[in-house]
Design a protein around this motif. Structure first.
Motif, mmCIF file in Angstrom:
data_model
loop_
_atom_site.group_PDB
_atom_site.id
_atom_site.type_symbol
_atom_site.label_atom_id
_atom_site.label_comp_id
_atom_site.label_asym_id
_atom_site.label_seq_id
_atom_site.Cartn_x
_atom_site.Cartn_y
_atom_site.Cartn_z
ATOM 1 N N GLU A 32 22.754 -39.896 -17.236
ATOM 2 C CA GLU A 32 22.412 -39.753 -18.629
ATOM 3 C C GLU A 32 20.719 -40.607 -18.448
ATOM 4 O O GLU A 32 19.933 -40.295 -19.052
ATOM 5 C CB GLU A 32 23.257 -40.868 -19.616
ATOM 6 N N VAL A 33 20.843 -41.783 -17.350
ATOM 7 C CA VAL A 33 19.528 -42.106 -17.079
ATOM 8 C C VAL A 33 18.647 -41.021 -16.510
ATOM 9 O O VAL A 33 17.229 -41.105 -17.077
ATOM 10 C CB VAL A 33 19.639 -43.325 -16.152
ATOM 11 N N LEU A 34 18.899 -40.287 -15.638
ATOM 12 C CA LEU A 34 18.262 -39.301 -15.072
ATOM 13 C C LEU A 34 17.816 -38.135 -16.100
ATOM 14 O O LEU A 34 16.554 -37.830 -15.984
ATOM 15 C CB LEU A 34 18.811 -38.576 -13.801
ATOM 16 N N SER A 35 18.527 -38.043 -16.940
ATOM 17 C CA SER A 35 18.305 -36.960 -17.909
ATOM 18 C C SER A 35 17.168 -37.417 -19.087
ATOM 19 O O SER A 35 16.243 -36.984 -19.138
ATOM 20 C CB SER A 35 19.411 -36.798 -18.805
ATOM 21 N N LEU A 42 14.618 -35.160 -6.875
ATOM 22 C CA LEU A 42 15.232 -34.789 -8.248
ATOM 23 C C LEU A 42 14.375 -33.843 -9.135
ATOM 24 O O LEU A 42 14.635 -33.309 -9.987
ATOM 25 C CB LEU A 42 15.430 -35.917 -9.054
ATOM 26 N N PHE A 43 13.156 -33.734 -8.841
ATOM 27 C CA PHE A 43 12.177 -32.975 -9.523
ATOM 28 C C PHE A 43 11.798 -31.468 -8.825
ATOM 29 O O PHE A 43 11.401 -30.626 -9.527
ATOM 30 C CB PHE A 43 10.682 -33.676 -9.674
ATOM 31 N N GLY A 44 12.297 -31.434 -7.524
ATOM 32 C CA GLY A 44 12.353 -30.032 -7.097
ATOM 33 C C GLY A 44 12.354 -30.184 -5.456
ATOM 34 O O GLY A 44 12.016 -31.217 -4.930
ATOM 35 N N GLU A 45 11.727 -29.013 -4.880
ATOM 36 C CA GLU A 45 11.655 -28.985 -3.516
ATOM 37 C C GLU A 45 10.328 -29.691 -3.114
ATOM 38 O O GLU A 45 9.059 -29.203 -3.637
ATOM 39 C CB GLU A 45 11.560 -27.370 -3.026
ATOM 40 N N LEU A 85 3.967 -28.775 -8.851
ATOM 41 C CA LEU A 85 4.552 -29.071 -10.208
ATOM 42 C C LEU A 85 4.320 -30.599 -10.416
ATOM 43 O O LEU A 85 3.865 -30.822 -11.435
ATOM 44 C CB LEU A 85 6.019 -29.053 -10.087
ATOM 45 N N CYS A 86 4.459 -31.257 -9.470
ATOM 46 C CA CYS A 86 4.217 -32.867 -9.803
ATOM 47 C C CYS A 86 4.006 -33.484 -8.267
ATOM 48 O O CYS A 86 4.341 -33.167 -7.443
ATOM 49 C CB CYS A 86 5.501 -33.483 -10.498
ATOM 50 N N MET A 87 3.526 -34.828 -8.508
ATOM 51 C CA MET A 87 3.649 -35.562 -7.374
ATOM 52 C C MET A 87 4.261 -36.832 -7.813
ATOM 53 O O MET A 87 4.166 -37.315 -9.037
ATOM 54 C CB MET A 87 1.725 -36.078 -7.320
ATOM 55 N N VAL A 88 4.843 -37.610 -6.833
ATOM 56 C CA VAL A 88 5.435 -38.672 -7.002
ATOM 57 C C VAL A 88 4.700 -39.885 -6.074
ATOM 58 O O VAL A 88 4.611 -39.748 -4.906
ATOM 59 C CB VAL A 88 6.617 -38.704 -6.345
ATOM 60 N N VAL A 93 5.859 -31.939 -5.065
ATOM 61 C CA VAL A 93 7.013 -31.073 -5.420
ATOM 62 C C VAL A 93 6.320 -29.721 -5.781
ATOM 63 O O VAL A 93 5.355 -29.633 -6.610
ATOM 64 C CB VAL A 93 7.612 -31.739 -6.566
ATOM 65 N N ILE A 94 6.854 -28.761 -5.210
ATOM 66 C CA ILE A 94 6.282 -27.297 -5.240
ATOM 67 C C ILE A 94 6.602 -26.741 -6.766
ATOM 68 O O ILE A 94 7.705 -27.119 -7.289
ATOM 69 C CB ILE A 94 6.877 -26.315 -4.442
ATOM 70 N N GLY A 95 5.585 -26.196 -7.554
ATOM 71 C CA GLY A 95 5.701 -25.770 -8.850
ATOM 72 C C GLY A 95 6.130 -24.267 -8.697
ATOM 73 O O GLY A 95 5.794 -23.546 -7.636
ATOM 74 N N GLU A 96 6.151 -23.733 -9.959
ATOM 75 C CA GLU A 96 6.064 -22.255 -10.216
ATOM 76 C C GLU A 96 4.965 -21.550 -9.994
ATOM 77 O O GLU A 96 3.964 -22.148 -10.357
ATOM 78 C CB GLU A 96 6.715 -21.728 -11.465
#
Ligand code: FE2
Length: 307
Positions: free
Chosen positions: A53-56, A86-89, A136-139, A301-304
């Protein structure tokens, strides 16, 4: 104040932030940074496993605010990568220097004695649009941050697109952009030593992987919401246009993320961690500090393929 920009209560009494009604959060604290994008999340320790629920709710906040910030996240590199997945590859990037010998981590580093020019792109941009599937994103997490200054600014490119006139939107709908990272090393080598960027020196990407054509307006794969996807970084030309013809429109579009009403800023402190959407935001490090070290480490994280 016009009707469009006024903070009108939504039908259910909610608040409009980042151009849409703000979701409700029950598991985590969420405090928007501005009306345009960005939120600080509290009540989460990323060193521990996250309940579903937290991750969601973290994912909901990420999709809505485009950049989420969490303070005091003293993560090991393995914990950092585990949260990122958790966000992708995860992927490496051909130009971004790797961190701690780990090809899946990169660093943005400016030592106290170094000039601002050592860090690539101190103007608004999106990262690595020349790839077929740009990030897609950077952490990103701060290891060292200046006491004052060195923020990262973000601009919401959904809002930048939505406020354009219909005529320009129609033009942009039909445009595609040629982005290329092929010549960044040769261009860098021509600069004076003290003006050169810190780039990764070797990589395994093939030459043809470093140039791609993407739509000027891209869509979120789930919601279909449209955003401007034009940035001067790695820009060659609009497809079918010469470089000379492309320049005036590019210059106008490059000015849009500078509008304050699209922006938020993240103030770094050691162990501040952010996740930012590299598809629908542009970002820019602010080099308004001197004689201090700024060291940010991150995953990508790789995006589409842009839609
Ligand atoms: Fe960047």
């Amino acid at each position: 104040m016009s009707v469009e920009t006024k903070q009108m209560p939504a039908a259910n009494g909610g608040v409009i932030v980042a151009g849409r009604e703000m979701p409700e959060f029950h598991q985590i604290g969420v405090e928007p940074l501005t009306g345009a994008c960005g939120a600080e999340i509290t009540g989460v320790d990323l060193r521990k496993p996250l309940r579903d629920e937290v991750l969601s709710e973290i994912m909901t906040a990420f999709e809505h605010f485009l950049v989420i910030m969490l303070r005091d996240q003293d993560l090991s590199n393995e914990q950092h990568k585990a949260f990122s997945r958790l966000f992708g590859e995860l992927t490496e990037l051909p130009q971004a220097p790797i961190y701690a010998g780990d090809r899946l981590m990169q660093e943005v580093r400016r030592e106290a004695h170094e000039p601002a020019s050592v860090v690539p792109f101190t103007k608004f941009h999106t990262d690595s649009p020349f790839l077929m599937r740009p990030p897609l994103c950077m952490v990103m997490r701060a290891v060292d941050a200046p006491r004052y200054g060195g923020d990262t600014a973000f601009a919401n490119m959904y809002l930048a697109y939505e406020e354009l006139s219909e005529g320009l939107k129609e033009v942009l709908e039909r445009l595609r952009v040629v982005y290329s990272g092929k010549d960044i090393w040769s261009k860098n080598a021509k600069l004076d030593k003290d003006k050169q960027l810190r780039l990764r020196e070797t990589h395994d990407f093939k030459e043809e992987e470093l140039e791609n054509i993407h739509p000027a307006v891209r869509r979120h794969p789930r919601t279909g919401r449209k955003a401007l996807y034009v940035t001067p970084a790695y820009f060659k030309r609009f497809e079918g246009w010469s470089e000379e013809d492309s320049r005036p429109l590019l210059e106008y579009l490059a000015y849009l993320p500078h509008k304050l009403q699209y922006q938020c800023r993240v103030r770094w402190k050691p162990n501040t961690l952010i996740v930012w959407d590299n598809r629908f935001l542009q970002h820019c490090g602010i080099h308004d500090y001197a004689n201090e070290r700024r060291h940010l480490v991150r995953t990508t994280v790789i995006g589409e393929r842009p839609l």
